[in-house]
Structure formats: C-alpha cells, structure tokens
Enzyme design. Structure first.
Site, PDB file in Angstrom:
ATOM      1  N   SER A  20       0.789  -1.238   0.000  1.00 45.05           N
ATOM      2  CA  SER A  20       0.000   0.000   0.000  1.00 45.05           C
ATOM      3  C   SER A  20       0.816   1.282   0.000  1.00 45.05           C
ATOM      4  O   SER A  20       0.239   2.370  -0.089  1.00 45.05           O
ATOM      5  CB  SER A  20      -0.983   0.001   1.171  1.00 45.05           C
ATOM      6  OG  SER A  20      -2.094  -0.833   0.865  1.00 45.05           O
TER       7      SER A  20
ATOM      8  N   LYS B 110       3.248   6.813   4.781  1.00 38.32           N
ATOM      9  CA  LYS B 110       2.311   5.777   4.328  1.00 38.32           C
ATOM     10  C   LYS B 110       2.864   4.408   4.710  1.00 38.32           C
ATOM     11  O   LYS B 110       4.056   4.144   4.546  1.00 38.32           O
ATOM     12  CB  LYS B 110       2.123   5.838   2.804  1.00 38.32           C
ATOM     13  CG  LYS B 110       1.071   4.859   2.294  1.00 38.32           C
ATOM     14  CD  LYS B 110      -0.331   5.291   2.682  1.00 38.32           C
ATOM     15  CE  LYS B 110      -1.343   4.175   2.464  1.00 38.32           C
ATOM     16  NZ  LYS B 110      -1.253   3.103   3.487  1.00 38.32           N
ATOM     17  N   THR B 111       1.975   3.565   5.212  1.00 34.82           N
ATOM     18  CA  THR B 111       2.340   2.192   5.528  1.00 34.82           C
ATOM     19  C   THR B 111       2.017   1.277   4.352  1.00 34.82           C
ATOM     20  O   THR B 111       1.298   1.654   3.425  1.00 34.82           O
ATOM     21  CB  THR B 111       1.573   1.697   6.762  1.00 34.82           C
ATOM     22  OG1 THR B 111       0.171   1.880   6.536  1.00 34.82           O
ATOM     23  CG2 THR B 111       2.002   2.448   8.011  1.00 34.82           C
ATOM     24  N   GLY B 112       2.536   0.068   4.427  1.00 37.44           N
ATOM     25  CA  GLY B 112       2.224  -0.957   3.436  1.00 37.44           C
ATOM     26  C   GLY B 112       2.364  -2.328   4.063  1.00 37.44           C
ATOM     27  O   GLY B 112       3.177  -2.520   4.970  1.00 37.44           O
TER      28      GLY B 112
END
Length: 266
Positions: free
Chosen positions: A67, A205-207
């Site tokens: 993501s 932003k994380t993923g």
C-alpha cells in the site's frame, strides 16, 4: 546523540539525487534484534544529501510496495483525471469489504489514511495499463513491472521497489519534481500528513503485503518524511513478516531510531 558523521561504511549511490553516499550504522540493528525482526531502515538528511542504513545490502533489495503504492497511484489518478480533485468522494457500494473502516464514502485523503484498497484498485482500473506504465516510467518507480493484473500488481504480483528507491521517489515528490503538476503533488502531500506535532510534521504511508510464511515471509513498510524546522528527513523501512502480531513493529522500530537521532518525539 549519534550524528551522521559517525557512520562507518560508505557505498556510492550514483542513481540518487538525494545522496552521493550511504553509510551503514550497525548500531541501529539492536532495535531489530530486540524484536527478532529482519528488516532495513534508510534515513536521509536533505541538507547534507546524506543517507544512513542498518543494512546496505537490503537497502537496495526490491520488495512488493504493497500500500505504499497508493502514493504514486494517487498522483497518477489525479494526472489522468480519474481523480477529479482532492474533494472527490469515492462512494461505498454497500457491499462488505475486508475492513470495516473501508465501508463508507471516502475522500482521497480519507482513502489514503485508512489505506482503502478497493478505492485504489478502482482508480488503477480506470487509469489502465498503458497510462499506468507510462507514469511509472516517468517516475522511475521501482521495477516498473505491472504484469499480473492492473488492480493487484503492487499487492501480490511483479512490481518491486527498494527502500533506497522509495526515499528517492519521496524526495522528488517533496520537491515537486515528479513528472506531474505541482498542484497534484501538493494534493497528495497534504493527504499524507499523519502527525502534526509542534516541533515537526510527518508525511507517511504504511504498506503490508500479508504475513506469508516463515520460509516465505510477507513484507511490511513504513515510508515518508519528517519536516523539522529547516530540515527534512526522508525515511523508508521494510521488514519480513510471518505473523500479523508483528505488524506494529513497522512503525515502532523506525520511530525508536528517529527518536534516538533527535528527529521526532520528546
């Protein structure tokens, strides 16, 4: 407090405008060892054009972006007109989704903040393969391989990116130097604000690709930058993950490192 000058092993990064060299700080490894985690953290200081990492080899190894790809996906959506503007509302169709927080109407910022996969899958489908490929090439984003499906190539198929490439891409976004309009880059940067402290501002932003297995783990990411006074610090963290209980470590480990460097916290 340790300084960037204390890092000891130097390797050239000729491909990046951010850093002429990256140094290895093995003292950061204690944060990984304490949690029995295999991973990498890359931290770059804008004013000195210098970067440091705990693991030079892994810093350049490519993984599924998961993501974190919502960042370029949002810019491409805006550039192509698939996303009209920052005020556009993505309507929920009323059908069950994997996460309850996705089961509502969302703005672009809201969709990024809750990492609404269905919203960005629809954006990617409307952008289409030809335009998606064109922009990933313009952005020099990772492997630029979108084979395997227009709505899943960043989640489970062929697209890969390294931690070093992540910080290169983020620097270009911060400086409005991507091959995209300044207005659209500003929209996405605003949507990425995740912490606004009195002393600093975090865009991130994380993923998460899924847990995988012990022999074939998934990957978890946290990428972004910190604005503090006149300085900007770009960062990218990824780790192997075979148990979802470890997911909070994708933020807690890099947070501890940045706190030790006097960048965030306290």
């Amino acid at each position: 407090m340790k300084t960037f000058a204390a890092y000891v092993i130097i390797a050239c990064l000729s491909s990046t405008a951010l850093a002429g060299s990256i140094t290895e700080n093995t003292s950061w490894n204690k944060e990984f060892s304490a949690e029995a985690v295999n991973g990498v953290f890359v931290l770059c200081k804008s004013s000195s054009k210098s970067c440091a990492t705990n693991d030079l080899a892994r810093a350049s190894k490519e993984y599924l972006p998961a993501s974190t790809f919502k960042i370029p996906n949002a810019i491409i959506g805006l550039e192509t007109g698939v996303i009209k503007n920052e005020h556009q509302v993505f309507k929920w169709d009323g059908k069950p989704r994997a996460m309850k927080q996705w089961e509502r109407d969302l703005t672009l910022r809201g969709a990024i903040q809750v990492s609404a996969v269905p919203v960005f899958q629809q954006i990617a489908r409307e952008v289409g393969e030809v335009r998606m490929q064109k922009y990933l090439k313009k952005f020099s984003y990772g492997s630029q391989n979108i084979s395997g499906g227009i709505d899943k190539f960043w989640l489970e198929d062929q697209l890969r990116i390294s931690a070093v490439n992540q910080v290169e891409f983020l620097e270009s976004l911060y400086l409005n130097k991507l091959s995209a309009s300044k207005e659209n880059q500003l929209i996405v940067k605003e949507a990425l604000v995740t912490e606004a402290a009195p002393e600093y501002l975090v865009h991130s932003k994380t993923g998460f690709s899924g847990v995988g297995t012990e022999s074939n783990p998934g990957v978890a990411w946290w990428v972004g930058w910190v604005e503090k006074e006149t300085e900007v610090y770009f960062f990218a963290f990824n780790m192997d993950i075979d148990n979802e209980s470890k997911l909070p470590l994708r933020k807690s480990i890099p947070t501890k490192i940045m706190e030790s460097e006097g960048i965030i916290g306290g």
